[in-house]
Design an enzyme around this catalytic site. Structure first.
Site, mmCIF file in Angstrom:
data_model
loop_
_atom_site.group_PDB
_atom_site.id
_atom_site.type_symbol
_atom_site.label_atom_id
_atom_site.label_comp_id
_atom_site.label_asym_id
_atom_site.label_seq_id
_atom_site.Cartn_x
_atom_site.Cartn_y
_atom_site.Cartn_z
ATOM 1 N N HIS A 116 0.833 -1.208 0.000
ATOM 2 C CA HIS A 116 0.000 0.000 0.000
ATOM 3 C C HIS A 116 0.868 1.259 0.000
ATOM 4 O O HIS A 116 1.665 1.467 0.918
ATOM 5 C CB HIS A 116 -0.883 -0.034 1.246
ATOM 6 C CG HIS A 116 -1.924 1.016 1.311
ATOM 7 N ND1 HIS A 116 -2.175 1.755 2.452
ATOM 8 C CD2 HIS A 116 -2.816 1.464 0.379
ATOM 9 C CE1 HIS A 116 -3.169 2.591 2.224
ATOM 10 N NE2 HIS A 116 -3.575 2.437 0.980
ATOM 11 N N HIS B 125 -1.764 11.235 -1.946
ATOM 12 C CA HIS B 125 -3.067 10.725 -1.539
ATOM 13 C C HIS B 125 -4.059 11.843 -1.268
ATOM 14 O O HIS B 125 -5.181 11.838 -1.770
ATOM 15 C CB HIS B 125 -2.923 9.850 -0.289
ATOM 16 C CG HIS B 125 -4.226 9.341 0.225
ATOM 17 N ND1 HIS B 125 -5.014 10.063 1.114
ATOM 18 C CD2 HIS B 125 -4.906 8.190 -0.021
ATOM 19 C CE1 HIS B 125 -6.111 9.380 1.377
ATOM 20 N NE2 HIS B 125 -6.068 8.236 0.718
ATOM 21 N N GLU C 109 0.595 -0.349 -4.718
ATOM 22 C CA GLU C 109 -0.521 0.559 -4.941
ATOM 23 C C GLU C 109 -0.004 1.975 -4.748
ATOM 24 O O GLU C 109 0.858 2.222 -3.898
ATOM 25 C CB GLU C 109 -1.632 0.247 -3.930
ATOM 26 C CG GLU C 109 -2.911 1.068 -4.106
ATOM 27 C CD GLU C 109 -2.960 2.305 -3.232
ATOM 28 O OE1 GLU C 109 -3.944 3.062 -3.339
ATOM 29 O OE2 GLU C 109 -2.003 2.540 -2.448
ATOM 30 N N GLU D 255 -4.224 4.063 -8.192
ATOM 31 C CA GLU D 255 -5.509 4.624 -7.818
ATOM 32 C C GLU D 255 -5.591 6.054 -8.339
ATOM 33 O O GLU D 255 -4.743 6.889 -8.013
ATOM 34 C CB GLU D 255 -5.728 4.627 -6.306
ATOM 35 C CG GLU D 255 -7.093 5.213 -5.953
ATOM 36 C CD GLU D 255 -7.381 5.337 -4.472
ATOM 37 O OE1 GLU D 255 -8.304 6.107 -4.127
ATOM 38 O OE2 GLU D 255 -6.703 4.678 -3.669
ATOM 39 N N ASP E 41 -1.251 6.466 -5.386
ATOM 40 C CA ASP E 41 -2.321 7.429 -5.641
ATOM 41 C C ASP E 41 -1.813 8.476 -6.625
ATOM 42 O O ASP E 41 -0.754 9.070 -6.414
ATOM 43 C CB ASP E 41 -2.719 8.131 -4.341
ATOM 44 C CG ASP E 41 -3.166 7.145 -3.279
ATOM 45 O OD1 ASP E 41 -4.254 6.577 -3.433
ATOM 46 O OD2 ASP E 41 -2.422 6.944 -2.290
#
Length: 247
Positions: free
Chosen positions: A13, A55, A40, A115, A42
């Site tokens: 993450h 994020h 992952e 993301e 952002d």
């Protein structure tokens, strides 16, 4: 029939969870040092259209900057300290562009889940821009393309319009009216839910739709085991120090 799934089950993450400043190259390097092969991150847009990693909508929590990140040009964002908030060891670590992370992943033959995290009001434009940049960066490269995910259907719609060949997944924290139809209409290949949402019924629904099942953010052994028993395809975790990624 569900298509073959090329991605590893264990996903780090924001790079290395909480062990390094999230969404920086230092975090992805640390995730790799713990054996992870998929991350992952952002992604959002600077005021001048650069796709970079952050994020929050604002800069205060994870940089020494202030205000809405998407209202700043990359020339300003690139000079911020995105590591000092975490610890002295990472002081001076800069924000990371999607291009820099793509080159890192490609050099290591690792995978990425991007993301799409738009500045509010920029959902469609951000989805288009992230997908265009991902298409450019992975064009002609060996390996599998990144998985594009978002909580915002408009962002996924922008991605689908721009690069329909890139796989997409709908993120969901709480079920909302029409989510299943929306995921179908967006051509999603994956459903990425808060780990507490997954039960056998939701897994069965996802399988019936041909979607892969992924969960976030899984930091406890009991939660991870429950999801493994349900047969989930992807587990996103901060605890790169706890879970061996081959497991």
């Amino acid at each position: 029939m569900t298509a073959p799934w090329p991605y590893p089950r264990w996903i780090a993450h924001r790079g290395a969870g909480k062990l390094a400043p999230e969404n920086t190259l230092a975090a992805f390097r640390l995730g790799a040092a713990h054996g992870y092969r998929m991350y992952e991150c952002d992604a959002k847009l600077s005021a001048d259209g650069v796709v970079f990693l952050l994020h929050d909508a604002t800069l205060e929590r994870t940089t020494n900057g202030q205000g809405v990140a998407g209202e700043r040009p990359w020339s300003e964002l690139s000079r911020l300290d995105a590591g000092g908030w975490h610890s002295r060891a990472f002081a001076g670590e800069p924000l990371c562009t999607l291009e820099a992370l793509a080159r890192h992943c490609q050099a290591q033959r690792h995978w990425l889940n991007i993301e799409i995290k738009p500045t509010p009001g920029q959902e469609l434009a951000t989805g288009r821009a992230v997908a265009a940049e991902a298409r450019r960066l992975w064009a002609g490269r060996p390996g599998d393309p990144p998985l594009l995910t978002s909580f915002r259907p408009e962002a996924l719609q922008g991605a689908r319009e721009t690069a329909p060949e890139l796989p997409r997944g709908l993120l969901m924290d709480t079920p909302w009216d029409g989510w299943q139809r929306m995921a179908r209409d967006l051509g999603c290949v994956a459903l990425v839910c808060n780990h507490a949402l997954w039960d056998q019924a939701l897994v069965d629904l996802a399988r019936a739709e041909g979607w892969r099942a992924l969960a976030y953010t899984v930091n406890d052994e009991w939660a991870a085991q429950r999801l493994l028993d349900l047969g989930l395809d992807g587990i996103i975790t901060d605890r790169v120090d706890l879970f061996p990624p081959a497991g």
